[in-house]
Design a protein around this motif. Structure first.
Motif, PDB file in Angstrom:
ATOM      1  N   SER A   1       0.835  -0.873   0.016  1.00 35.33           N
ATOM      2  CA  SER A   1      -0.205  -0.191   0.229  1.00 35.33           C
ATOM      3  C   SER A   1       1.193   1.074   0.094  1.00 35.33           C
ATOM      4  O   SER A   1       0.134   1.675  -0.404  1.00 35.33           O
ATOM      5  CB  SER A   1      -0.920   0.210   1.379  1.00 35.33           C
ATOM      6  OG  SER A   1       0.134   0.104   2.847  1.00 35.33           O
ATOM      7  N   ILE A   2       1.442   1.066   1.019  1.00 34.63           N
ATOM      8  CA  ILE A   2       2.617   2.392   0.369  1.00 34.63           C
ATOM      9  C   ILE A   2       3.225   2.472  -0.954  1.00 34.63           C
ATOM     10  O   ILE A   2       3.237   3.512  -1.347  1.00 34.63           O
ATOM     11  CB  ILE A   2       4.039   2.626   1.719  1.00 34.63           C
ATOM     12  CG1 ILE A   2       4.322   3.676   1.817  1.00 34.63           C
ATOM     13  CG2 ILE A   2       5.062   1.278   1.384  1.00 34.63           C
ATOM     14  CD1 ILE A   2       3.318   4.661   2.289  1.00 34.63           C
ATOM     15  N   ALA A   3       3.874   1.484  -1.390  1.00 30.30           N
ATOM     16  CA  ALA A   3       3.720   2.151  -2.752  1.00 30.30           C
ATOM     17  C   ALA A   3       3.119   2.825  -3.447  1.00 30.30           C
ATOM     18  O   ALA A   3       3.037   3.128  -5.369  1.00 30.30           O
ATOM     19  CB  ALA A   3       5.005   0.416  -3.193  1.00 30.30           C
ATOM     20  N   PHE A   4       1.329   1.918  -3.640  1.00 28.39           N
ATOM     21  CA  PHE A   4       0.710   2.391  -4.349  1.00 28.39           C
ATOM     22  C   PHE A   4       0.796   4.119  -4.189  1.00 28.39           C
ATOM     23  O   PHE A   4       0.026   4.581  -4.857  1.00 28.39           O
ATOM     24  CB  PHE A   4      -0.600   1.974  -3.923  1.00 28.39           C
ATOM     25  CG  PHE A   4      -1.667   1.830  -4.170  1.00 28.39           C
ATOM     26  CD1 PHE A   4      -1.734   2.062  -6.135  1.00 28.39           C
ATOM     27  CD2 PHE A   4      -2.687   2.497  -3.906  1.00 28.39           C
ATOM     28  CE1 PHE A   4      -2.625   2.270  -6.547  1.00 28.39           C
ATOM     29  CE2 PHE A   4      -4.216   3.188  -4.887  1.00 28.39           C
ATOM     30  CZ  PHE A   4      -4.101   2.531  -6.220  1.00 28.39           C
ATOM     31  N   MET A   5       0.442   4.093  -2.385  1.00 20.78           N
ATOM     32  CA  MET A   5       0.567   5.883  -2.362  1.00 20.78           C
ATOM     33  C   MET A   5       1.226   6.491  -3.023  1.00 20.78           C
ATOM     34  O   MET A   5       0.736   7.704  -3.411  1.00 20.78           O
ATOM     35  CB  MET A   5       0.334   5.580  -0.320  1.00 20.78           C
ATOM     36  CG  MET A   5       0.627   7.443  -0.065  1.00 20.78           C
ATOM     37  SD  MET A   5       1.267   8.141  -0.281  1.00 20.78           S
ATOM     38  CE  MET A   5       2.822   8.047   0.270  1.00 20.78           C
ATOM     39  N   VAL A   6       2.689   6.160  -3.045  1.00 23.18           N
ATOM     40  CA  VAL A   6       4.213   6.685  -3.299  1.00 23.18           C
ATOM     41  C   VAL A   6       3.510   7.189  -5.020  1.00 23.18           C
ATOM     42  O   VAL A   6       4.109   8.477  -5.508  1.00 23.18           O
ATOM     43  CB  VAL A   6       5.110   6.549  -3.662  1.00 23.18           C
ATOM     44  CG1 VAL A   6       6.426   6.709  -4.350  1.00 23.18           C
ATOM     45  CG2 VAL A   6       5.652   6.401  -1.747  1.00 23.18           C
ATOM     46  N   TYR A   7       3.125   5.773  -6.107  1.00 23.71           N
ATOM     47  CA  TYR A   7       2.706   6.062  -7.157  1.00 23.71           C
ATOM     48  C   TYR A   7       1.699   7.098  -7.504  1.00 23.71           C
ATOM     49  O   TYR A   7       1.624   7.884  -8.125  1.00 23.71           O
ATOM     50  CB  TYR A   7       2.585   4.591  -7.927  1.00 23.71           C
ATOM     51  CG  TYR A   7       2.114   4.895  -8.960  1.00 23.71           C
ATOM     52  CD1 TYR A   7       2.598   4.990  -9.735  1.00 23.71           C
ATOM     53  CD2 TYR A   7       0.524   4.229  -9.340  1.00 23.71           C
ATOM     54  CE1 TYR A   7       2.764   4.760 -11.915  1.00 23.71           C
ATOM     55  CE2 TYR A   7       0.542   4.068 -11.384  1.00 23.71           C
ATOM     56  CZ  TYR A   7       1.966   4.575 -12.191  1.00 23.71           C
ATOM     57  OH  TYR A   7       1.060   3.900 -13.480  1.00 23.71           O
ATOM     58  N   GLN A   8       0.523   7.369  -6.624  1.00 23.35           N
ATOM     59  CA  GLN A   8      -0.286   8.115  -7.051  1.00 23.35           C
ATOM     60  C   GLN A   8      -0.171   9.166  -6.549  1.00 23.35           C
ATOM     61  O   GLN A   8      -0.672  10.598  -7.305  1.00 23.35           O
ATOM     62  CB  GLN A   8      -2.011   7.695  -5.967  1.00 23.35           C
ATOM     63  CG  GLN A   8      -2.618   6.329  -6.325  1.00 23.35           C
ATOM     64  CD  GLN A   8      -3.004   6.288  -7.869  1.00 23.35           C
ATOM     65  OE1 GLN A   8      -3.598   6.991  -8.614  1.00 23.35           O
ATOM     66  NE2 GLN A   8      -2.692   5.213  -9.042  1.00 23.35           N
ATOM     67  N   MET A   9       0.531   9.785  -5.360  1.00 21.06           N
ATOM     68  CA  MET A   9       1.121  10.914  -5.013  1.00 21.06           C
ATOM     69  C   MET A   9       1.700  11.760  -6.134  1.00 21.06           C
ATOM     70  O   MET A   9       1.546  13.063  -6.528  1.00 21.06           O
ATOM     71  CB  MET A   9       1.876  11.152  -3.970  1.00 21.06           C
ATOM     72  CG  MET A   9       2.082  12.089  -2.993  1.00 21.06           C
ATOM     73  SD  MET A   9       3.528  12.064  -2.017  1.00 21.06           S
ATOM     74  CE  MET A   9       4.997  11.325  -3.027  1.00 21.06           C
TER      75      MET A   9
END
Length: 153
Positions: free
Chosen positions: A114-122
């Motif tokens: 989930s943290i990698a998904f957050m960075v990508y979306q950010m």
């Protein structure tokens, strides 16, 4: 006396995702590429403008990147991608990345943390905020532009 083992509390355990998977590497690589798109966009916009507006356009893009990163960290990701909110907007359950880690979102991104998904979306949120400033290179000020950026994202 009642049975002390009978309670109505449901505990769900979420398995952590394999962080060495190719999916995690690809999403991290994609986030890095989008990260370089914002300075590239700043250079592109400054090349299209008059010489006296070039630096202000670059500063607007970089400042938008900083503002959106802080905003997305504090509450933006939670409002956009919370799985426990309503059908159109999330809640503040994941505010300040409260519950993010190596587990995945089963409905959104089941194979990446989930943290990698957050960075990508950010990174995409920062890029979309910087895209706006190409249409107003000579007609904007910093403070109103950053207030607009906070409300836009």
């Amino acid at each position: 006396m009642g049975n002390s083992n009978s309670s109505n509390v449901t505990v769900t355990y979420v398995e952590p995702v394999d962080t060495g998977s190719p999916s995690t590497g690809f999403i991290t690589w994609g986030a890095g590429m989008v990260f370089f798109m914002t300075p590239g966009l700043a250079l592109f916009y400054s090349g299209l403008s008059k010489h006296n507006n070039a630096l202000s356009l670059m500063m607007l893009c970089m400042l938008a990147m900083a503002v959106v990163t802080v905003q997305f960290f504090l509450y933006g990701f939670s409002l956009a991608f919370s799985e426990s909110g309503g059908p159109f907007i999330g809640d503040f359950k994941m505010g300040a990345l409260n519950t993010l880690g190596s587990h995945s979102f089963p409905h959104t991104s089941p194979q990446i943390p989930s943290i990698a998904f957050m960075v990508y979306q950010m990174q995409f949120a920062t890029l979309t905020a910087a895209l706006i400033f190409g249409s107003v290179p000579e007609r904007t000020r910093f403070v109103p532009a950053m207030i607009f950026t906070v409300f836009w994202t």
